[in-house]
Design an enzyme around this catalytic site. Structure first.
Site, mmCIF file in Angstrom:
data_model
loop_
_atom_site.group_PDB
_atom_site.id
_atom_site.type_symbol
_atom_site.label_atom_id
_atom_site.label_comp_id
_atom_site.label_asym_id
_atom_site.label_seq_id
_atom_site.Cartn_x
_atom_site.Cartn_y
_atom_site.Cartn_z
ATOM 1 N N SER A 206 2.547 -3.526 -9.322
ATOM 2 C CA SER A 206 3.370 -2.286 -9.072
ATOM 3 C C SER A 206 4.590 -3.256 -8.274
ATOM 4 O O SER A 206 5.827 -2.798 -8.714
ATOM 5 C CB SER A 206 3.017 -1.343 -8.153
ATOM 6 N N HIS B 80 7.101 -4.291 -10.960
ATOM 7 C CA HIS B 80 7.621 -3.391 -11.362
ATOM 8 C C HIS B 80 9.085 -3.322 -10.849
ATOM 9 O O HIS B 80 10.093 -2.834 -11.273
ATOM 10 C CB HIS B 80 7.231 -1.969 -11.550
ATOM 11 N N CYS C 34 0.028 -6.640 -6.082
ATOM 12 C CA CYS C 34 -0.223 -5.473 -6.965
ATOM 13 C C CYS C 34 0.945 -5.752 -8.019
ATOM 14 O O CYS C 34 1.904 -6.107 -7.869
ATOM 15 C CB CYS C 34 -0.126 -4.409 -6.483
ATOM 16 N N HIS D 285 3.012 -3.749 -0.862
ATOM 17 C CA HIS D 285 2.269 -2.148 -0.465
ATOM 18 C C HIS D 285 0.812 -2.186 -0.285
ATOM 19 O O HIS D 285 0.401 -1.130 -0.233
ATOM 20 C CB HIS D 285 2.659 -0.919 -1.323
ATOM 21 N N CYS E 133 -4.440 0.077 -1.994
ATOM 22 C CA CYS E 133 -3.781 0.528 -3.469
ATOM 23 C C CYS E 133 -5.079 0.198 -4.617
ATOM 24 O O CYS E 133 -5.512 1.149 -4.889
ATOM 25 C CB CYS E 133 -2.610 -0.160 -3.687
#
Length: 369
Positions: free
Chosen positions: A42, A45, A40, A61, A168
């Site tokens: 994320s 990030h 992902c 995650h 997610c």
């Protein structure tokens, strides 16, 4: 036991795949042998520092696997059970969980710490240090230990390399349309950013009955792929979409605009509102840099046209209910999980996967262990 994981030791560095020591699960925890993990944005990030979580940290995650050990007091999971992780835990007892907002569970406040929710200590260790976990999960690993609140038990016939996507991106995108935007039959919907979340926002809008679904993304291959997920129109940018969307909607514009770009920018909010119809809604699903404190938007437009701007976390859904529900839609052929996976990687290929993501090559990369 010893296992292998991808660790981020410092910001703007590559993931380091190395052996780690993994403790047994303590009370309220389970050990899971992971089968697959989605890659992902994320987790990117973390690399850029937009999510300023403390390092060193095991990434990942969006995972699914098989329970291999159960800690004291865990009564509803046993060895051999198949689970998907929810990237936000749900305790089932706090005010949010008990009122049907599991995505806002109080345990989510601990995610940034990256330690075990039960006692804020670590079960993962590398190079003589305690390792933190992305979203208290750390799915960039062959094995992990997590709190039972992060586990959703699923049927054993569901392929785990597809089920992991429900942790997610699928729920976040689908729920952004169905729950946060409240797409209704006949709506005109614009989805800005066709990655792992945007593709599922398109699928959610289609299932909710939208008559037009505009997929907006600068990458041509992603716009083409969006048509397979249910988009009816495409554009390379919100600016480019403005005139044709206006014409196709007879001047009313989009009832719902869902922002699912990889990195959000407050500078683009004015464009998003301009795409939005009177009494329309902008849903902000994507992550913005933690230190961004301003947005470029006309509050007069917001007031005079009664437009709405709402945030959405985990698709504003309830993972314990929505993950099994979406897997049943997959079984029935009404939700495409297979088409989301552009390419598969090994754990050692984690940096290759993120290079491909940055280059716009993937809807979703998946690491299969």
């Amino acid at each position: 036991m010893q296992t292998k994981a991808a660790i981020l030791w410092e910001v703007n560095a590559p993931w380091s795949v190395e052996d780690i020591e993994l403790d047994d699960p303590k009370a309220g925890e389970v050990r899971v042998k992971l089968a697959a993990s989605g890659m992902c944005h994320s987790d990117e990030h973390l690399v850029t520092g937009d999510l300023p979580f403390e390092l060193p940290i095991i990434g990942g995650h969006e995972g699914a696997g098989v329970v291999t050990a159960v800690g004291e007091g865990v009564s509803w999971l046993e060895e051999g059970d198949h689970v998907v992780f929810g990237f936000i835990p749900s305790c089932g007892r706090c005010a949010s969980c008990s009122t049907g907002h599991q995505n806002l569970c109080d345990l989510g406040a601990l995610m940034g710490a990256g330690m075990q929710a039960s006692d804020m200590t670590s079960r993962h260790h590398g190079q003589g240090q305690d390792l933190r976990l992305m979203c208290m999960l750390g799915t960039f690993a062959h094995d992990t230990v997590v709190n039972e609140a992060s586990c959703i038990k699923i049927d054993k016939d569901v392929p785990l390399d597809r089920a992991c996507l429900l942790g997610c991106g699928v729920v976040t995108g689908w729920g952004s349309s169905v729950y946060a935007a409240e797409v209704s039959p006949g709506d005109v919907v614009a989805v800005v950013g066709v990655g792992g979340i945007g593709a599922n926002a398109i699928q959610g809008a289609k299932l909710a009955g939208a008559k037009q679904i505009w997929a907006i993304d600068p990458v041509e291959s992603k716009r083409e792929k969006a048509m397979e997920f249910g988009a009816t129109h495409t554009a390379a940018s919100m600016t480019e979409a403005m005139e044709p969307l206006g014409a196709a909607s007879w001047g009313t514009m989009a009832n719902k605009v869902i922002l699912t770009m990889g990195v959000g920018s407050g500078e683009l909010m004015a464009e998003a509102l301009a795409l939005t119809a009177k009494r329309g809604r902008v849903v902000v699903t994507n992550i913005h840099p933690a230190m961004e404190m301003s947005a470029n938007m006309s509050l007069l437009d917001l007031t005079l046209m009664e437009k709405q701007v709402v945030g959405s976390l985990f698709g504003s859904g309830n993972p314990r209910a929505d993950i099994p529900k979406l897997l049943s839609l997959y079984r029935e052929g009404q939700l495409d999980l297979d088409g989301l996976v552009t390419k598969e990687y090994t754990l050692d290929g984690v940096n290759d996967g993120y290079d491909d993501m940055r280059a716009g090559k993937n809807i979703r990369g998946v690491m299969v262990y």
